[in-house]
Scaffold this active site. Structure first.
Site, PDB file in Angstrom:
ATOM      1  N   HIS A 200       0.962  -1.141  -0.041  1.00 39.62           N
ATOM      2  CA  HIS A 200       0.231  -0.046   0.095  1.00 39.62           C
ATOM      3  C   HIS A 200       0.961   1.302  -0.209  1.00 39.62           C
ATOM      4  O   HIS A 200       1.838   1.280   0.809  1.00 39.62           O
ATOM      5  CB  HIS A 200      -0.897  -0.028   1.178  1.00 39.62           C
ATOM      6  CG  HIS A 200      -1.950  -0.692   1.139  1.00 39.62           C
ATOM      7  ND1 HIS A 200      -3.430  -0.705   1.835  1.00 39.62           N
ATOM      8  CD2 HIS A 200      -2.265  -1.628   0.182  1.00 39.62           C
ATOM      9  CE1 HIS A 200      -4.022  -1.625   1.541  1.00 39.62           C
ATOM     10  NE2 HIS A 200      -3.490  -2.503   0.600  1.00 39.62           N
TER      11      HIS A 200
ATOM     12  N   TYR B   8      -9.029   5.400   8.073  1.00 36.22           N
ATOM     13  CA  TYR B   8      -8.960   5.779   9.273  1.00 36.22           C
ATOM     14  C   TYR B   8      -9.929   6.957   9.492  1.00 36.22           C
ATOM     15  O   TYR B   8      -9.835   7.877   8.855  1.00 36.22           O
ATOM     16  CB  TYR B   8      -7.524   6.454  10.091  1.00 36.22           C
ATOM     17  CG  TYR B   8      -6.625   5.435  10.122  1.00 36.22           C
ATOM     18  CD1 TYR B   8      -5.955   4.629   9.187  1.00 36.22           C
ATOM     19  CD2 TYR B   8      -6.100   4.844  11.127  1.00 36.22           C
ATOM     20  CE1 TYR B   8      -5.013   3.853   9.045  1.00 36.22           C
ATOM     21  CE2 TYR B   8      -5.159   3.647  11.520  1.00 36.22           C
ATOM     22  CZ  TYR B   8      -4.630   3.193  10.324  1.00 36.22           C
ATOM     23  OH  TYR B   8      -3.490   2.281  10.485  1.00 36.22           O
TER      24      TYR B   8
ATOM     25  N   PRO C 272      -3.122   0.358  19.147  1.00 43.33           N
ATOM     26  CA  PRO C 272      -2.971  -0.233  17.741  1.00 43.33           C
ATOM     27  C   PRO C 272      -3.034   0.838  16.456  1.00 43.33           C
ATOM     28  O   PRO C 272      -3.055   0.648  15.322  1.00 43.33           O
ATOM     29  CB  PRO C 272      -3.839  -1.337  17.701  1.00 43.33           C
ATOM     30  CG  PRO C 272      -4.775  -1.086  18.744  1.00 43.33           C
ATOM     31  CD  PRO C 272      -4.260  -0.308  19.840  1.00 43.33           C
TER      32      PRO C 272
ATOM     33  N   LYS D 148       2.102  -0.013  14.922  1.00 44.41           N
ATOM     34  CA  LYS D 148       3.514   0.154  15.408  1.00 44.41           C
ATOM     35  C   LYS D 148       4.141  -1.039  16.159  1.00 44.41           C
ATOM     36  O   LYS D 148       5.122  -1.561  16.274  1.00 44.41           O
ATOM     37  CB  LYS D 148       3.760   1.305  16.258  1.00 44.41           C
ATOM     38  CG  LYS D 148       4.103   2.659  15.159  1.00 44.41           C
ATOM     39  CD  LYS D 148       5.203   2.356  14.480  1.00 44.41           C
ATOM     40  CE  LYS D 148       4.854   3.437  13.089  1.00 44.41           C
ATOM     41  NZ  LYS D 148       4.845   2.724  11.857  1.00 44.41           N
TER      42      LYS D 148
ATOM     43  N   TYR E  17       4.272   6.666  10.025  1.00 39.51           N
ATOM     44  CA  TYR E  17       3.627   5.613   9.674  1.00 39.51           C
ATOM     45  C   TYR E  17       4.355   4.315   8.785  1.00 39.51           C
ATOM     46  O   TYR E  17       4.161   3.424   9.132  1.00 39.51           O
ATOM     47  CB  TYR E  17       2.352   6.014   8.823  1.00 39.51           C
ATOM     48  CG  TYR E  17       1.324   4.752   8.683  1.00 39.51           C
ATOM     49  CD1 TYR E  17       0.262   4.838   9.653  1.00 39.51           C
ATOM     50  CD2 TYR E  17       1.235   4.017   7.917  1.00 39.51           C
ATOM     51  CE1 TYR E  17      -0.783   3.874   9.570  1.00 39.51           C
ATOM     52  CE2 TYR E  17       0.405   2.960   7.461  1.00 39.51           C
ATOM     53  CZ  TYR E  17      -0.687   2.837   8.563  1.00 39.51           C
ATOM     54  OH  TYR E  17      -1.862   1.855   8.561  1.00 39.51           O
TER      55      TYR E  17
HETATM   56  P1  RFL Z   1       3.155 -11.552  21.505  1.00 44.68           P
HETATM   57  O1  RFL Z   1       2.744 -11.670  20.059  1.00 44.68           O
HETATM   58  O2  RFL Z   1       2.359 -11.334  22.592  1.00 44.68           O
HETATM   59  O3  RFL Z   1       3.910 -12.932  21.795  1.00 44.68           O
HETATM   60  C1  RFL Z   1       4.597 -13.211  23.215  1.00 44.68           C
HETATM   61  C2  RFL Z   1       4.562 -14.538  23.330  1.00 44.68           C
HETATM   62  O4  RFL Z   1       5.145 -15.162  24.702  1.00 44.68           O
HETATM   63  C3  RFL Z   1       4.286 -16.329  25.255  1.00 44.68           C
HETATM   64  N1  RFL Z   1       4.232 -16.046  26.391  1.00 44.68           N
HETATM   65  C4  RFL Z   1       5.134 -17.271  27.178  1.00 44.68           C
HETATM   66  N2  RFL Z   1       5.808 -18.082  26.846  1.00 44.68           N
HETATM   67  C5  RFL Z   1       6.589 -19.143  27.740  1.00 44.68           C
HETATM   68  N3  RFL Z   1       6.399 -18.690  29.114  1.00 44.68           N
HETATM   69  C6  RFL Z   1       5.887 -17.832  29.555  1.00 44.68           C
HETATM   70  N4  RFL Z   1       5.773 -17.488  30.977  1.00 44.68           N
HETATM   71  C7  RFL Z   1       5.155 -16.832  28.556  1.00 44.68           C
HETATM   72  N5  RFL Z   1       4.123 -15.626  28.812  1.00 44.68           N
HETATM   73  C8  RFL Z   1       3.758 -15.288  27.508  1.00 44.68           C
HETATM   74  C9  RFL Z   1       3.024 -15.955  24.506  1.00 44.68           C
HETATM   75  O5  RFL Z   1       2.090 -17.325  24.363  1.00 44.68           O
HETATM   76  C10 RFL Z   1       3.062 -15.180  23.178  1.00 44.68           C
HETATM   77  O6  RFL Z   1       3.017 -16.491  22.445  1.00 44.68           O
HETATM   78  O7  RFL Z   1       4.578 -10.357  21.784  1.00 44.68           O
HETATM   79  P2  RFL Z   1       5.692  -9.897  20.463  1.00 44.68           P
HETATM   80  O8  RFL Z   1       6.092 -11.176  20.167  1.00 44.68           O
HETATM   81  O9  RFL Z   1       6.417  -9.156  21.386  1.00 44.68           O
HETATM   82  O10 RFL Z   1       4.643  -9.284  19.456  1.00 44.68           O
HETATM   83  C11 RFL Z   1       3.995  -8.211  19.529  1.00 44.68           C
HETATM   84  C12 RFL Z   1       2.913  -8.277  18.674  1.00 44.68           C
HETATM   85  O11 RFL Z   1       2.045  -9.240  18.773  1.00 44.68           O
HETATM   86  C13 RFL Z   1       1.990  -6.866  18.876  1.00 44.68           C
HETATM   87  O12 RFL Z   1       2.848  -5.765  19.225  1.00 44.68           O
HETATM   88  C14 RFL Z   1       0.972  -6.432  17.976  1.00 44.68           C
HETATM   89  O13 RFL Z   1       0.286  -7.457  17.448  1.00 44.68           O
HETATM   90  C15 RFL Z   1       0.416  -5.228  18.056  1.00 44.68           C
HETATM   91  N6  RFL Z   1      -0.473  -4.710  17.128  1.00 44.68           N
HETATM   92  C16 RFL Z   1      -0.200  -4.207  15.866  1.00 44.68           C
HETATM   93  N7  RFL Z   1       0.970  -4.070  15.603  1.00 44.68           N
HETATM   94  C17 RFL Z   1       1.495  -3.618  14.361  1.00 44.68           C
HETATM   95  O14 RFL Z   1       2.525  -3.543  14.028  1.00 44.68           O
HETATM   96  N8  RFL Z   1       0.395  -3.204  13.215  1.00 44.68           N
HETATM   97  C18 RFL Z   1      -0.691  -3.707  13.289  1.00 44.68           C
HETATM   98  O15 RFL Z   1      -1.527  -3.362  12.451  1.00 44.68           O
HETATM   99  C19 RFL Z   1      -0.986  -4.106  14.602  1.00 44.68           C
HETATM  100  N9  RFL Z   1      -2.411  -4.207  14.921  1.00 44.68           N
HETATM  101  C20 RFL Z   1      -1.916  -4.926  17.196  1.00 44.68           C
HETATM  102  C21 RFL Z   1      -2.700  -4.755  15.988  1.00 44.68           C
HETATM  103  C22 RFL Z   1      -2.431  -5.908  18.235  1.00 44.68           C
HETATM  104  C23 RFL Z   1      -3.740  -5.972  18.590  1.00 44.68           C
HETATM  105  N10 RFL Z   1      -4.013  -6.449  19.763  1.00 44.68           N
HETATM  106  C24 RFL Z   1      -4.728  -7.615  19.858  1.00 44.68           C
HETATM  107  C25 RFL Z   1      -3.361  -6.111  20.700  1.00 44.68           C
HETATM  108  C26 RFL Z   1      -4.095  -5.016  16.217  1.00 44.68           C
HETATM  109  C27 RFL Z   1      -4.517  -5.594  17.360  1.00 44.68           C
HETATM  110  C28 RFL Z   1      -5.965  -5.981  17.627  1.00 44.68           C
HETATM  111  C1  PHB Z   2      -5.068  -4.324  11.166  1.00 47.48           C
HETATM  112  O1  PHB Z   2      -5.079  -4.757   9.865  1.00 47.48           O
HETATM  113  O2  PHB Z   2      -5.578  -5.136  12.021  1.00 47.48           O
HETATM  114  C2  PHB Z   2      -4.661  -2.905  11.460  1.00 47.48           C
HETATM  115  C3  PHB Z   2      -4.439  -2.216  10.618  1.00 47.48           C
HETATM  116  C4  PHB Z   2      -3.900  -0.804  11.026  1.00 47.48           C
HETATM  117  C5  PHB Z   2      -3.939  -0.526  12.554  1.00 47.48           C
HETATM  118  C6  PHB Z   2      -4.301  -1.523  13.426  1.00 47.48           C
HETATM  119  C7  PHB Z   2      -4.790  -2.875  12.872  1.00 47.48           C
HETATM  120  O3  PHB Z   2      -3.737   0.742  12.795  1.00 47.48           O
END
Ligand code: RFL
Ligand code: PHB
Length: 393
Positions: A72, A201, A293, A297, A385
């Site tokens: 994109h 957005y 989110p 980032k 971004y």
């Molecule tokens: P995670 O993905 O939480 O993984 C951590 C892992 O550690 C395990 N764990 C353990 N394992 C062993 N022993 C223990 N005691 C443990 N405790 C925990 C867990 O089971 C898990 O598998 O962290 P990590 O790897 O740092 O990754 C971070 C990302 O997952 C997170 O920042 C993003 O998903 C945030 N986020 C977004 N980030 C973006 O860059 N672009 C996006 O578009 C974006 N959209 C989002 C998001 C996060 C969202 N939620 C649900 C918070 C959209 C959503 C809806």
């Molecule tokens: C997503 O596709 O899940 C998504 C995209 C942009 C955001 C957050 C989540 O800022």
């Protein structure tokens, strides 16, 4: 059991680190508490910065990403019933972002690691990290009903916001910074082609909405809802009606409806712990910082942390120098705080707080109008971004 780098957590941070270390010839073991199916199906991020894409390609996980990822070159901002496109190539040195779901990134990394990497144990619940400030740190964990110990040269906590690695930092050496927001997101997946070519957005008097996608057939949509709301309060019709109202714009545009296949409510939080290193224990990804989110980032910050860390371990292996490991926390925190600022800015500019007064709303609209009318203001948004360059060698 002994390894060079013990990695706690098999989310994007832990898995990418294991792959990058494997490529650099550094041994590691990944301990993940959940099972493989759970980790592969956790719905989360969808937007990858170029540095994240490059790292995935670098460690061999680029094949499906290059085939299925959608590049994109802009996003759309909606406010005051107007639509404004922020064009990345002209504002942010020709860069773009790639839409490829976190679930798919995780599946690709797991398949590779199991095929040709060091051990990746599922169902391995880490209890604690000991001896972080000694030469021989250890990770105590339970696996298959047995208590076990993994001794390591270094330990990396990639165990997310609710992990245990952070607890091994002594209280007096740790500073935390936090902000919670008085609203949540309701996230839905729908089996309907996206009604937009790029992400939308939307600021509206009824609250924020975001139109994203997972593929040309699957839409991902978000609505601002009261903090901690129950998805049961949101029957499908209500969701579509509310999305229609919030995306409303003068001129032709139609939101296509389709079957909703998943609904969940997500909290919104900003959090940073400093420093990101104590002795031979390092934190990476959500274990060290959380962003709301709205700036897309979180996953990208997790990836850049481990890119910096993998380079530092490679340097230690090749040159016997801890210089880059010593610089890790400072290099990452600079970038983390930039992302914290941007994510907080996007969040507070686009959402409607429960106690928001008309003055606050006029300030938000003035800021959005400024972005729409000034290339300088738009470039600030675009550069943040698409992602700022990673510091260091
Ligand atoms: P995670 O993905 O939480 O993984 C951590 C892992 O550690 C395990 N764990 C353990 N394992 C062993 N022993 C223990 N005691 C443990 N405790 C925990 C867990 O089971 C898990 O598998 O962290 P990590 O790897 O740092 O990754 C971070 C990302 O997952 C997170 O920042 C993003 O998903 C945030 N986020 C977004 N980030 C973006 O860059 N672009 C996006 O578009 C974006 N959209 C989002 C998001 C996060 C969202 N939620 C649900 C918070 C959209 C959503 C809806
Ligand atoms: C997503 O596709 O899940 C998504 C995209 C942009 C955001 C957050 C989540 O800022």
């Amino acid at each position: 059991m002994h390894t060079t780098v013990g990695i706690i957590g098999g989310g994007p941070a832990g898995l990418l680190l294991a792959r990058l270390l494997h490529k650099a010839g550094v041994d590691s073991v990944v301990l993940e508490s959940r099972d493989r199916a759970y980790v592969e199906q956790r719905q989360r991020a969808g937007v990858l910065e170029q540095a994240t894409v490059d790292a995935l390609r670098d460690c061999g996980a680029g094949e499906r990403l290059d085939r299925e990822g959608l590049v994109h070159h802009g996003i759309e901002l909606r406010f005051d019933r107007r639509a404004h496109r922020v064009d990345f190539p002209s504002l942010a040195q020709g860069r773009g972002v790639t839409i490829y779901a976190q679930t798919e990134v995780v599946k690709d990394l797991i398949a590779l690691q199991l095929a040709e990497g060091g051990p990746l144990l599922f169902g391995a619940q880490v209890r604690e990290v000991t001896g972080a400030d000694t030469e021989r740190p250890a990770v105590r964990f339970a696996h298959n009903g047995r208590e076990q110990t993994l001794t390591c040269d270094y330990v990396v906590g990639c165990d997310g916001f609710h992990g245990v690695a952070r607890e091994a930092f002594p209280e007096h050496l740790r500073r935390t910074y936090e902000r919670t927001y008085p609203y949540s997101w309701l996230g839905v997946l729908a089996d309907v082609p996206p009604s937009c070519e790029e992400l939308i957005y939307a600021h509206s008097p009824r609250g924020f909405a975001l139109h994203s996608l997972r593929s040309p057939q699957v839409s991902r949509l978000y609505l601002q809802v009261p903090a901690g709301d129950d998805p049961a309060n949101w029957p499908d019709e209500r969701i579509w009606d509310e999305l229609d109202a919030r995306f409303a714009v003068d001129g032709d545009w139609r939101l296509e409806r389709g079957p909703i296949t998943a609904k969940s409510v997500l909290p919104m939080r900003s959090f940073v712990t400093e420093p990101m290193r104590f002795g031979r224990l390092f934190l990476a990804g959500d274990a060290a910082h959380i962003v709301p989110p709205t700036g897309a980032k979180g996953l990208n910050l997790a990836a850049t942390d481990v890119i910096v860390l993998a380079r530092a371990f490679a340097h230690l292996q090749a040159a016997g120098s801890t210089e880059l490991l010593d610089a890790y926390s400072d290099i990452c925190l600079r970038r983390v705080w930039r992302a914290e600022h941007f994510s907080s800015f996007m969040t507070t500019t686009l959402h409607t707080a429960p106690d928001q007064n008309p003055f606050d709303t006029r300030l938000q609209l003035s800021q959005l109008d400024r972005i729409a009318s000034s290339p300088h203001a738009a470039a600030e948004l675009a550069e943040n971004y698409v992602g700022l360059p990673i510091e260091g060698p």
